[in-house]
Design a protein around this motif. Structure first.
Motif, mmCIF file in Angstrom:
data_model
loop_
_atom_site.group_PDB
_atom_site.id
_atom_site.type_symbol
_atom_site.label_atom_id
_atom_site.label_comp_id
_atom_site.label_asym_id
_atom_site.label_seq_id
_atom_site.Cartn_x
_atom_site.Cartn_y
_atom_site.Cartn_z
ATOM 1 N N ILE A 8 -6.044 2.390 -6.837
ATOM 2 C CA ILE A 8 -5.369 1.752 -5.713
ATOM 3 C C ILE A 8 -6.290 0.727 -5.054
ATOM 4 O O ILE A 8 -5.897 -0.408 -4.775
ATOM 5 N N LEU A 12 0.827 -1.198 0.000
ATOM 6 C CA LEU A 12 0.000 0.000 0.000
ATOM 7 C C LEU A 12 0.865 1.254 0.000
ATOM 8 O O LEU A 12 0.562 2.242 -0.668
ATOM 9 N N HIS A 44 -6.898 7.228 -6.682
ATOM 10 C CA HIS A 44 -7.325 6.597 -5.442
ATOM 11 C C HIS A 44 -8.187 5.364 -5.730
ATOM 12 O O HIS A 44 -8.057 4.327 -5.071
ATOM 13 N N LEU A 72 2.070 1.875 -3.488
ATOM 14 C CA LEU A 72 1.019 2.427 -4.339
ATOM 15 C C LEU A 72 0.770 3.905 -4.031
ATOM 16 O O LEU A 72 0.548 4.709 -4.937
ATOM 17 N N GLN A 94 1.193 7.015 -6.502
ATOM 18 C CA GLN A 94 0.143 8.010 -6.730
ATOM 19 C C GLN A 94 0.692 9.429 -6.660
ATOM 20 O O GLN A 94 0.265 10.323 -7.396
#
Length: 363
Positions: A298, A276, A295, A279, A283
């Motif tokens: 993800i 996470l 978002h 990611l 972003q």
């Protein structure tokens, strides 16, 4: 009157010849593999039975028509492969041809309208996200870093089976829960701890299991796309409700992750980025140049990881255990290997073995 009939007949003849030239002598339809005959409009749907489990029927048809056969299900033309060599040809040799997927109504709802890796179009963004996924999540270094975590979770599952010796054990459900525990920790690093973490884990497990079941449900809208807007079986509506529950969980975890990430607490505490965190940095264009994701993407990728890493493993283990119980000779060999490699102490607990960490790394 006779002249009119002659004109109509001549016109029909000319149109027939043109149609024949266009469709018969022009682009020919590639030959299709053999398969069972169905009925108009419905195809073979009335003959597959009421059960959601198509494996017995597909196995029966495979014995009759061979390693590759076609199946008309409503307006969908399906080609079934039941040969390892043909499967390799499709998923490896010709993977670029077969990479795009025909997503079902439930899959589109679960993947945030194909915003993920599995169902999005195979464009440059998809290729980049796939590389990030493989390099960061499935790399040897990442798997080795989570070896202790996976070993502990699998050890708890083994202890649970031992504690219920002589009693029925739902091996599929146990495997599903074990895989989900591993994936949650690899996704967000176990940073949601304590009572809050236990509540999220329990809610997540409940919702994900329902999503997996709904993904495998037969839906008439998938076979007759023109009916999809009516959602007669309520599959889309039900899936969107489950996705909203997952949304709340993901948004909560992402918010807490972003807060800790801004203070550098996650890396400092664990010494390694979880998926996470990777990611989120992607972003914000911190790690991969000009490549960025939204978002929603993800959350869609996280859904891919959860769905792809739990149900498949649970089904594989469940089938393997069923085959072992049907073959007592192979079962005895497996039991002997476990006894020789792992071993058990007088108190009924596992004995540490120098080779066991190597064995567990592949669990």
């Amino acid at each position: 009157m006779d002249e009119f009939i002659y004109v109509v007949a001549a016109t029909f003849s000319v149109l027939s010849i043109l149609w024949y030239i266009k469709y018969s002598l022009g682009k020919r339809t590639p030959p299709l593999p053999p398969g069972p005959r169905g009925i108009p409009i419905l195809g073979y749907l009335p003959f597959i039975g009421r059960s959601n489990n198509l494996f017995p029927k597909l196995t029966e048809l495979g014995h009759k028509f061979g390693p590759i056969f076609k199946l008309n299900l409503g307006r969908k033309l399906c080609v079934v492969i039941n040969s390892p060599s043909l499967a390799k040809e499709i998923v490896r040799t010709k993977d670029a041809v077969f990479s795009n997927r025909d997503a079902s109504v439930a899959n589109l709802a679960a993947s945030y309208n194909a915003s993920d890796v599995v169902f999005s179009e195979t464009n440059s963004r998809w290729a980049t996200m796939r590389k990030v996924f493989v390099r960061e999540m499935m790399s040897t270094a990442s798997l080795e870093a989570s070896n202790e975590l996976r070993a502990n979770v699998v050890g708890k599952a083994v202890d649970y089976v031992r504690a219920h010796s002589g009693k029925p054990v739902k091996i599929g459900e146990l495997t599903f829960r074990t895989e989900l525990d591993v994936i949650m920790n690899m996704l967000w690093g176990g940073t949601i701890e304590g009572v809050k973490g236990e509540i999220i884990a329990a809610e997540f497990f409940s919702v994900v299991s329902k999503i997996i079941d709904l993904l495998g449900k037969l839906n008439v809208s998938d076979f007759f796309p023109v009916l999809a807007r009516f959602d007669f079986q309520g599959v889309k509506r039900e899936m969107e409700g489950y996705v909203k529950c997952v949304d709340r969980i993901f948004d909560d975890v992402i918010a807490q992750h972003e807060k800790k990430l801004s203070c550098g607490e996650i890396i400092k505490k664990q010494g390694k980025k979880d998926f996470l965190q990777i990611l989120l940095e992607l972003q914000n264009n911190q790690d991969c140049g000009h490549i960025s994701i939204s978002h929603t993407q993800i959350k869609a990728i996280m859904m891919d990881i959860v769905a792809g890493g739990t149900d498949t493993s649970a089904i594989t283990v469940e089938w393997a255990m069923a085959e072992l119980m049907l073959n007592l000779t192979v079962m005895s060999k497996a039991q002997k290997e476990l006894s020789d490699v792992v071993g058990w102490g007088e108190d009924g607990r596992r004995i540490p073995h120098p080779e066991i960490e190597i064995s567990r790394s592949s669990c």
